[in-house]
Design a protein around this motif. Structure first.
Motif, PDB file in Angstrom:
ATOM      1  N   ASN A   1       0.827  -1.208   0.000  1.00 53.31           N
ATOM      2  CA  ASN A   1       0.000   0.000   0.000  1.00 53.31           C
ATOM      3  C   ASN A   1       0.860   1.256   0.000  1.00 53.31           C
ATOM      4  OD1 ASN A   1      -2.681   0.612  -0.198  1.00 53.31           O
ATOM      5  ND2 ASN A   1      -3.241  -0.400   1.703  1.00 53.31           N
ATOM      6  N   LEU A   2       1.901   1.220   0.855  1.00 53.73           N
ATOM      7  CA  LEU A   2       2.795   2.371   0.954  1.00 53.73           C
ATOM      8  C   LEU A   2       3.526   2.597  -0.365  1.00 53.73           C
ATOM      9  CD1 LEU A   2       4.196   2.049   4.574  1.00 53.73           C
ATOM     10  CD2 LEU A   2       2.677   3.833   3.657  1.00 53.73           C
ATOM     11  N   ILE A   3       3.959   1.502  -0.992  1.00 55.19           N
ATOM     12  CA  ILE A   3       4.636   1.630  -2.293  1.00 55.19           C
ATOM     13  C   ILE A   3       3.692   2.276  -3.294  1.00 55.19           C
ATOM     14  CG2 ILE A   3       5.621   0.325  -4.248  1.00 55.19           C
ATOM     15  CD1 ILE A   3       6.564  -1.764  -2.160  1.00 55.19           C
ATOM     16  N   GLY A   4       2.449   1.792  -3.301  1.00 52.56           N
ATOM     17  CA  GLY A   4       1.430   2.360  -4.213  1.00 52.56           C
ATOM     18  C   GLY A   4       1.272   3.850  -4.010  1.00 52.56           C
ATOM     19  N   MET A   5       1.154   4.234  -2.746  1.00 54.44           N
ATOM     20  CA  MET A   5       0.978   5.658  -2.449  1.00 54.44           C
ATOM     21  C   MET A   5       2.197   6.451  -2.896  1.00 54.44           C
ATOM     22  SD  MET A   5      -0.878   5.199   1.204  1.00 54.44           S
ATOM     23  CE  MET A   5      -1.485   6.750   1.732  1.00 54.44           C
ATOM     24  N   GLY A   6       3.371   5.813  -2.728  1.00 54.01           N
ATOM     25  CA  GLY A   6       4.604   6.450  -3.173  1.00 54.01           C
ATOM     26  C   GLY A   6       4.578   6.702  -4.677  1.00 54.01           C
ATOM     27  N   ILE A   7       4.138   5.705  -5.433  1.00 54.78           N
ATOM     28  CA  ILE A   7       4.073   5.852  -6.896  1.00 54.78           C
ATOM     29  C   ILE A   7       3.149   7.019  -7.259  1.00 54.78           C
ATOM     30  CG2 ILE A   7       3.245   4.730  -9.030  1.00 54.78           C
ATOM     31  CD1 ILE A   7       4.145   2.050  -7.768  1.00 54.78           C
ATOM     32  N   PHE A   8       1.982   7.015  -6.609  1.00 52.89           N
ATOM     33  CA  PHE A   8       0.998   8.056  -6.886  1.00 52.89           C
ATOM     34  C   PHE A   8       1.588   9.443  -6.618  1.00 52.89           C
ATOM     35  CE2 PHE A   8      -2.517  10.843  -5.960  1.00 52.89           C
ATOM     36  CZ  PHE A   8      -3.474  10.487  -6.906  1.00 52.89           C
ATOM     37  N   ALA A   9       2.220   9.562  -5.440  1.00 54.03           N
ATOM     38  CA  ALA A   9       2.769  10.862  -5.048  1.00 54.03           C
ATOM     39  C   ALA A   9       3.900  11.268  -5.981  1.00 54.03           C
ATOM     40  CB  ALA A   9       3.262  10.806  -3.612  1.00 54.03           C
ATOM     41  N   THR A  10       4.721  10.302  -6.420  1.00 54.05           N
ATOM     42  CA  THR A  10       5.852  10.597  -7.301  1.00 54.05           C
ATOM     43  C   THR A  10       5.348  11.155  -8.634  1.00 54.05           C
ATOM     44  OG1 THR A  10       6.950   8.712  -6.299  1.00 54.05           O
ATOM     45  CG2 THR A  10       7.996   9.659  -8.264  1.00 54.05           C
ATOM     46  N   ILE A  11       4.354  10.487  -9.213  1.00 48.97           N
ATOM     47  CA  ILE A  11       3.828  10.958 -10.503  1.00 48.97           C
ATOM     48  C   ILE A  11       3.307  12.383 -10.360  1.00 48.97           C
ATOM     49  CG2 ILE A  11       2.084  10.569 -12.296  1.00 48.97           C
ATOM     50  CD1 ILE A  11       2.246   7.578 -11.610  1.00 48.97           C
ATOM     51  N   TYR A  12       2.538  12.598  -9.276  1.00 48.62           N
ATOM     52  CA  TYR A  12       2.008  13.936  -9.023  1.00 48.62           C
ATOM     53  C   TYR A  12       3.144  14.953  -8.911  1.00 48.62           C
ATOM     54  CZ  TYR A  12      -0.661  17.712  -6.830  1.00 48.62           C
ATOM     55  OH  TYR A  12      -1.235  18.907  -6.565  1.00 48.62           O
ATOM     56  N   GLY A  13       4.177  14.545  -8.142  1.00 47.34           N
ATOM     57  CA  GLY A  13       5.321  15.429  -7.891  1.00 47.34           C
ATOM     58  C   GLY A  13       6.067  15.777  -9.171  1.00 47.34           C
ATOM     59  N   ILE A  14       6.267  14.793 -10.056  1.00 48.47           N
ATOM     60  CA  ILE A  14       6.992  15.048 -11.313  1.00 48.47           C
ATOM     61  C   ILE A  14       6.259  16.116 -12.123  1.00 48.47           C
ATOM     62  CG2 ILE A  14       7.616  14.016 -13.550  1.00 48.47           C
ATOM     63  CD1 ILE A  14       8.116  11.393 -11.987  1.00 48.47           C
ATOM     64  N   PHE A  15       4.956  15.940 -12.264  1.00 50.11           N
ATOM     65  CA  PHE A  15       4.177  16.918 -13.040  1.00 50.11           C
ATOM     66  C   PHE A  15       4.266  18.311 -12.414  1.00 50.11           C
ATOM     67  CE2 PHE A  15       2.234  13.254 -15.033  1.00 50.11           C
ATOM     68  CZ  PHE A  15       2.047  13.704 -16.329  1.00 50.11           C
ATOM     69  N   TRP A  16       4.169  18.306 -11.103  1.00 53.07           N
ATOM     70  CA  TRP A  16       4.209  19.600 -10.389  1.00 53.07           C
ATOM     71  C   TRP A  16       5.545  20.299 -10.613  1.00 53.07           C
ATOM     72  CZ3 TRP A  16       7.120  21.791  -6.488  1.00 53.07           C
ATOM     73  CH2 TRP A  16       6.571  22.967  -5.914  1.00 53.07           C
ATOM     74  N   LEU A  17       6.640  19.495 -10.561  1.00 53.93           N
ATOM     75  CA  LEU A  17       7.992  20.030 -10.715  1.00 53.93           C
ATOM     76  C   LEU A  17       8.197  20.599 -12.114  1.00 53.93           C
ATOM     77  CD1 LEU A  17      10.526  20.198  -8.891  1.00 53.93           C
ATOM     78  CD2 LEU A  17      11.431  18.261 -10.179  1.00 53.93           C
ATOM     79  N   ILE A  18       7.701  19.819 -13.134  1.00 57.71           N
ATOM     80  CA  ILE A  18       7.835  20.299 -14.517  1.00 57.71           C
ATOM     81  C   ILE A  18       7.123  21.635 -14.660  1.00 57.71           C
ATOM     82  CG2 ILE A  18       7.188  19.846 -16.935  1.00 57.71           C
ATOM     83  CD1 ILE A  18       7.491  16.842 -16.254  1.00 57.71           C
ATOM     84  N   ASN A  19       5.914  21.680 -14.145  1.00 62.98           N
ATOM     85  CA  ASN A  19       5.132  22.909 -14.233  1.00 62.98           C
ATOM     86  C   ASN A  19       5.850  24.066 -13.556  1.00 62.98           C
ATOM     87  OD1 ASN A  19       2.719  24.459 -14.832  1.00 62.98           O
ATOM     88  ND2 ASN A  19       2.318  24.361 -12.625  1.00 62.98           N
ATOM     89  N   PHE A  20       6.475  23.749 -12.401  1.00 63.41           N
ATOM     90  CA  PHE A  20       7.182  24.773 -11.638  1.00 63.41           C
ATOM     91  C   PHE A  20       8.404  25.275 -12.400  1.00 63.41           C
ATOM     92  CE2 PHE A  20      10.415  25.950  -8.483  1.00 63.41           C
ATOM     93  CZ  PHE A  20       9.741  26.977  -7.833  1.00 63.41           C
ATOM     94  N   LEU A  21       9.142  24.337 -13.009  1.00 63.81           N
ATOM     95  CA  LEU A  21      10.373  24.693 -13.702  1.00 63.81           C
ATOM     96  C   LEU A  21      10.117  25.504 -14.959  1.00 63.81           C
ATOM     97  CD1 LEU A  21      12.483  21.426 -13.261  1.00 63.81           C
ATOM     98  CD2 LEU A  21      12.774  23.646 -12.113  1.00 63.81           C
ATOM     99  N   VAL A  22       9.058  25.155 -15.708  1.00 61.88           N
ATOM    100  CA  VAL A  22       8.799  25.911 -16.952  1.00 61.88           C
ATOM    101  C   VAL A  22       7.907  27.117 -16.667  1.00 61.88           C
ATOM    102  CG1 VAL A  22       9.067  23.861 -18.395  1.00 61.88           C
ATOM    103  CG2 VAL A  22       6.783  24.537 -17.605  1.00 61.88           C
ATOM    104  N   GLN A  23       7.661  27.393 -15.391  1.00 64.02           N
ATOM    105  CA  GLN A  23       6.814  28.529 -15.006  1.00 64.02           C
ATOM    106  C   GLN A  23       5.424  28.440 -15.651  1.00 64.02           C
ATOM    107  OE1 GLN A  23       7.984  31.571 -13.081  1.00 64.02           O
ATOM    108  NE2 GLN A  23       9.338  29.941 -12.395  1.00 64.02           N
ATOM    109  N   GLY A  24       4.959  27.187 -15.790  1.00 59.47           N
ATOM    110  CA  GLY A  24       3.635  27.001 -16.419  1.00 59.47           C
ATOM    111  C   GLY A  24       2.517  27.412 -15.465  1.00 59.47           C
ATOM    112  N   ASN A  25       1.359  27.485 -16.029  1.00 68.49           N
ATOM    113  CA  ASN A  25       0.223  27.945 -15.222  1.00 68.49           C
ATOM    114  C   ASN A  25      -0.929  26.954 -15.347  1.00 68.49           C
ATOM    115  OD1 ASN A  25      -1.198  29.549 -13.525  1.00 68.49           O
ATOM    116  ND2 ASN A  25      -1.841  31.010 -15.092  1.00 68.49           N
ATOM    117  N   ILE A  26      -0.654  25.739 -14.957  1.00 64.36           N
ATOM    118  CA  ILE A  26      -1.639  24.665 -15.158  1.00 64.36           C
ATOM    119  C   ILE A  26      -2.318  24.335 -13.832  1.00 64.36           C
ATOM    120  CG2 ILE A  26      -1.913  22.247 -15.850  1.00 64.36           C
ATOM    121  CD1 ILE A  26       0.591  22.748 -17.678  1.00 64.36           C
ATOM    122  N   ASP A  27      -3.640  24.105 -13.921  1.00 63.75           N
ATOM    123  CA  ASP A  27      -4.440  23.759 -12.742  1.00 63.75           C
ATOM    124  C   ASP A  27      -3.918  22.473 -12.116  1.00 63.75           C
ATOM    125  OD1 ASP A  27      -6.413  23.023 -10.962  1.00 63.75           O
ATOM    126  OD2 ASP A  27      -8.026  23.805 -12.218  1.00 63.75           O
TER     127      ASP A  27
END
Lengths: 475, 608
Positions: free
Chosen positions: A230-256
């Motif tokens: 379960n913890l591994i699953g949650m980790g995967i979920f959080a990682t995917i979310y985090g990657i998208f968030w980081l990309i958005n942050f780095l390119v100064q994007g403005n995505i919901d």
């Protein structure tokens, strides 16, 4: 052995007694709700309480009439009755009179009749007739489609006439189908869909998605007790979310951020699904399926609600769910209704001593909010009596339905019980802030001839059918 | 039975589960959670009526005749009353304890939910301390009212008074609630709908301590009061007061009309009363005294409800009818042998025979019964002749309500053919049977208002505008709305009026009246009348208008038990006309004025 030929001896007098008691208590409370010092007599026919007495007497006539009709009549003519009332319903937009924004009334002389009220009984007869027929098979497409047609044609018409409350009542037929063998999963999914729908509209979809995701992990944990996975699953979920968030942050994007959450849900579901396939865990796959379905449903509901619907449609749904924050709107009424009931205390303020209902703080105090007067003047004990009467009636109806050998009578009996239950649950629920404010009356209590007569008709057709339980009906 | 029979438990379970949730919820909001009870007490709604100020009444010179002053009512909602210190409340509002208790019991009987007035019309100086202490008395509250004030203390019966509505009025018009005021008589009654305005309602939430906690529902259900509309009358407040002064210690009525417009300038009924008596907390006591005064009947408006035979003043009408019907010419003479004349003796000594101008001047009875006989016999039968005469009489506004705003107005009486047919038998009567009509006596009855209207009709040479008190209404936007009144023609040629008017001028200038009422600057035309009174001293009557050309005022004065018309009625009429036309009384007439004011005709011997 009771005399099978004497209808009156076979009538279930317990049900009749509860029915009469409810009408009487309702009448007394209507008197208190709209009490007018200038018209003190409860028999004053210019006032609602005087008129209600006339409706009650007429209702008793209708009841006696129903008892005197041969029970085979209802079986034989169930489809014709359904068609006739359906035609009447179709005529409403052309010959109807508009009251409170809903054009759902037909005026005959001084009387206003609401065909949608009588449609409940007609649809119940049609459903009972169809389910009890030989060619009905619960899980065949043809049977289900026919049933859906019987229910959705009147629902559509009633919805078009702006009488949303009455249309929603038809949803309870699912309970009847469940009793007759419909897969429990359908009931579960219907419940889930309604829950996700309401949740999405009340909260924003970001919250809905989070709640869905957390619930899914929680259910998985409760079923399978695998903390590590379960913890591994949650980790995967959080990682995917985090990657998208980081990309958005780095390119100064403005995505919901909702899109990151959605992407995380879809991608991690795909990963977990493959994982489940590898592990050959079908239950896990099913859970992921339900989760992904709910997520997509929530997002699409949100999208449709915000971008496709017109403002007035949004308003109506908001109003239905009682989530308008405006104090003069629906929220205000529920609050006043709760104040009225809450101020009643254990024993109530006493007959005619209510202040909240009488000073017009509570709207529609003789019709949709009649329970406020019960709660305010008779207190918790009075409310218990009313709830007790309803429970007595509903369980008695189920008992009666079950003792009938005829499938027609049993299905019809369940229809009666569930319709009354739905009205009870939504009407009282809305007065105490547990259900959305849908304008539907409390059966046998609320002021009004049309609803009282239609409920009487609904109930006494069943009492008549039950009185013939010793005859071998062909269905 | 069937495989799914067990599902009944699941369905019943869902139902009972929902019921259980409801019961738990009800238990929390009704029993464990006390906040809802607090909300409820905070939620008590109080409707506070804001009463608009009643419309004002102005005279023809924009002088105020009726205005408003502030007052307050103390009300109670019996259900909300908690035990309180009755004595201290009594001290504040200056009421006897037993009266307060009685008022409370009455309020309880009326309604336990609805407010009743405990003490009405409290003055502002009592209100101030009361408002401070009001929080000590739950269930009590104050609403502001306005009371009427009459600065000139005159025209009481015309202006009327306002009183509390009674049950039948409340049932008839749902605008009124118990304790409201309504115009009961006079203009206050006639223009009630214009004067009252529209009440406003403020819905407040009040707490258990009777303190207003804010507007109910944010005030969206509140309405503001709309002021009453003002009345602009044709009355002349100063002349009205002067006329009332002249009528001191006399019984009778005066009506003066502006002929060109039909506006009533003066309407006096004596004895009168101070209209301020019927205002405030002493109203009911004073009202009782006024109503029970059966000797002076000060509440009666004799100008519109008193009926009398017109006496010799009516000779003018007969003269006009005779001329119009060509029953006589202005040159035809009739002889008179004074007190020896038959069948009606003449009361004046003068040369004989005489024609119309002199006959009017001398008020010669012999001339007028001859003239009357000519009118009646001008038609084939007496009945037809009488009908012709009667129709002319009706065209002057006699025998019908003249049509002022005052609802108490009466018709008077002009007898019909049927009356004489019944009394004497068909065709058994002639002009001589009913000859007293020729001199304004007999069955004919008229009101002082009708007599004044006759004077106005003659002044106009043949028409009158329906006499009225109010000429315009000022609405809430301060815009005047002129009222239209009907013009009514008599159908008698204006030329004939001039002949009669010549006679009326002679009455003023060629008899002893020239000393008491003739004016240097203005030509007055008039006619005296002495009305025979079988119950006591004769009544004194006088009609006049002035100036002769473009008349500005037409007047009728009627004084009970005052003897000859020339003695009291004419001088009083003269003074009123002079006051109206010149704003003052010439020194030459100060002595007449003094005598008129001082004369006391209240206790003239009454014959049995």
């Amino acid at each position: 052995m009771p005399n099978r030929n004497n209808v009156w001896a076979n009538i279930d007098w317990i049900t009749v007694s509860i029915y009469l008691a409810m009408m009487f208590i309702g009448w007394i409370n209507i008197y208190a709700a709209v009490y007018n010092e200038e018209h003190k007599s409860i028999f004053d026919f210019t006032q609602q309480y005087g008129k209600q007495l006339i409706w009650i007497i007429a209702a008793i006539f209708i009841a006696v009439l129903m008892i005197n009709i041969d029970s085979k009549f209802f079986v034989t003519f169930s489809f014709p009755i359904y068609v006739i009332i359906l035609l009447l319903l179709m005529l409403v937009p052309f010959i109807g009179t508009e009251i409170n924004g809903a054009k759902s009334w037909i005026q005959i002389g001084n009387f206003l009749l609401q065909p949608s009220e009588f449609m409940k009984m007609a649809t119940s007869l049609a459903i009972a007739r169809y389910i009890s027929s030989y060619n009905f098979k619960m899980h065949s497409y043809k049977s289900l489609l026919t049933l859906a047609a019987i229910v959705f044609i009147p629902v559509g018409l009633i919805f078009l006439q702006n009488d949303t409350g009455s249309a929603i009542v038809f949803g309870v037929f699912l309970l009847v189908l469940y009793r007759e063998g419909l897969n429990g999963i359908v009931l579960f999914f219907s419940f889930l869909i309604v829950l996700v729908f309401i949740f999405t509209i009340i909260f924003d979809s970001y919250v809905t998605l989070l709640v869905l995701t957390i619930s899914a992990f929680l259910i998985n944990y409760l079923i399978r007790k695998k903390t590590k996975r379960n913890l591994i699953g949650m980790g995967i979920f959080a990682t995917i979310y985090g990657i998208f968030w980081l990309i958005n942050f780095l390119v100064q994007g403005n995505i919901d951020p909702l899109f990151f959450l959605l992407a995380a849900a879809v991608l991690s579901s795909a990963i977990f699904f493959l994982w489940a396939m590898v592990l050959r865990k079908r239950s896990l796959a099913l859970l992921i399926g339900i989760y992904l379905g709910s997520v997509l449903f929530a997002v699409s509901v949100d999208y449709v609600f915000d971008n496709i619907m017109e403002q007035h449609q949004r308003d109506r749904i908001n109003e239905l769910l009682g989530i308008q924050s405006d104090l003069h709107g629906a929220g205000y009424h529920v609050n006043q209704s709760k104040i009225a009931i809450g101020s009643g205390g254990l024993f109530g303020k006493g007959f005619l001593n209510g202040t909240q209902t009488k000073y017009d703080f509570v709207p529609e105090q003789s019709t949709d909010f009649i329970f406020c007067t019960v709660g305010e003047e008779w207190g918790f004990l009075g409310a218990l009596v009313v709830i007790g009467l309803f429970m007595g009636l509903l369980t008695r109806l189920i008992y009666l339905a079950e003792r009938n050998r005829s499938k027609f009578s049993r299905v019809y009996g369940y229809c009666v019980a569930t319709i009354l239950f739905f009205h009870f649950a939504v009407n009282i629920g809305m007065t105490i802030g547990l259900a959305p404010v849908i304008g539907i009356p409390l059966p046998f209590f609320s002021y009004g001839g049309s609803s009282l007569w239609s409920f009487t008709l609904l109930l006494f057709v069943f009492i008549r059918l039950d009185a013939s339980r010793f005859e071998q009906l062909s269905y | 039975m069937d495989t799914f029979s067990k599902r009944k438990y699941i369905i019943a379970g869902i139902m009972l589960g929902i019921a259980a949730i409801f019961i738990i919820r009800l238990f929390t909001i009704q029993i464990t959670n006390k906040t809802y009870k607090q909300f409820a007490t905070r939620n008590v709604l109080r409707k506070v009526i804001t009463f608009p100020a009643r419309g004002l009444i102005y005279d023809r010179n924009n002088e105020l005749m009726v205005y408003n002053k502030a007052a307050y009512d103390l009300l109670v909602v019996p259900r909300e009353v908690k035990p309180f210190d009755t004595l201290s409340l009594c001290n504040i509002i200056q009421l006897e304890k037993k009266d307060l208790i009685e008022a409370l019991n009455k309020a309880k009987q009326f309604s336990r939910y609805k407010p009743s007035i405990v003490a009405g019309q409290i003055s502002p100086d009592i209100y101030a301390p009361l408002q401070e202490k009001l929080y000590k008395y739950p269930g009590f509250f104050v609403q502001s009212r306005t009371l009427r004030e009459y600065p000139s203390k005159s025209a009481a019966q015309v202006l009327g008074f306002v009183g509390e509505v009674n049950q039948s009025m409340i049932e008839k018009d749902n605008y009124y609630r118990s304790g409201d005021y309504i115009g009961v008589t006079g203009l206050e009654k006639a223009y009630e709908n214009e004067l009252r305005g529209i009440k406003g309602v403020n819905n407040y939430m009040v707490d258990v301590h009777n303190r207003i906690k804010g507007k109910y529902n944010g005030g969206i259900t509140d309405t503001t009061a709309i002021l009453g509309q003002n009345l602009l009358t044709g009355l002349h407040a100063e002349v009205q007061a002067y006329a009332e002064l002249l009528m001191t210690n006399k019984r009778g009525a005066i009506v003066a009309i502006e002929p060109a417009t039909g506006e009533i300038i003066v309407m006096v009924s004596a004895p009168s009363y101070d209209p301020n008596l019927l205002v405030g907390r002493q109203r009911s006591v004073n009202y009782g005294l006024l109503v029970s005064d059966s000797i002076n009947t000060p509440m009666w408006n004799r100008a519109v409800i008193g009926t009398f035979p017109p006496g010799s003043t009516f000779k003018l009408v007969n003269a006009l009818i005779a001329l119009e019907e060509h029953a006589i010419t202005s040159f035809d003479r009739f002889s008179c042998s004074g007190k020896g004349s038959l069948p009606i003796k003449c009361t004046h000594s003068h040369v004989s025979p005489i024609a119309m101008r002199e006959a009017i001047r001398e008020s010669c009875n012999s001339y007028f019964w001859n003239l009357f006989r000519n009118i009646i016999s001008h038609s084939p039968t007496s009945a037809q002749g009488f009908e012709v005469w009667r129709n002319h009489v009706l065209s002057f506004g006699f025998g019908e309500k003249v049509g002022t705003e005052l609802s108490s107005e009466v018709k008077g009486n002009i007898p019909e053919v049927a009356y004489y047919d019944k009394y004497f038998g068909q065709k058994k009567w002639t002009s001589m049977t009913i000859r007293s009509l020729s001199i304004g006596q007999g069955e004919i009855l008229i009101t002082p208002l009708q007599l004044a209207n006759m004077a106005a009709t003659i002044a106009n040479r043949g028409y009158y505008i329906t006499p009225h008190l109010v000429k315009a209404i000022q609405d809430t936007n301060r815009v005047y709305r002129e009222l239209k009144y009907e013009k009514k023609l008599t159908g008698i040629d204006p030329e004939y009026y001039n002949i009669v008017i010549e006679g009326m001028q002679a009455v003023i200038e060629e008899t002893r009246l020239s000393q008491s009422i003739r004016m240097d600057s203005v030509i007055i035309c008039g006619k005296t009348g002495t009305v025979q009174n079988p119950h006591g001293a004769d009544h004194s009557a006088f009609v006049a208008f002035a100036p002769k050309n473009n008349p500005k005022i037409a007047i009728a004065v009627f004084i009970q038990n005052a003897g000859f018309g020339a003695t009291y009625a004419a001088p009083i009429a003269g003074l009123i006309m002079e006051k109206f036309l010149t704003d003052s009384i010439s020194p030459r007439r100060k002595a007449v004025e003094q005598r008129m004011i001082e004369s006391d005709l209240m206790n003239v011997q009454v014959k049995n």
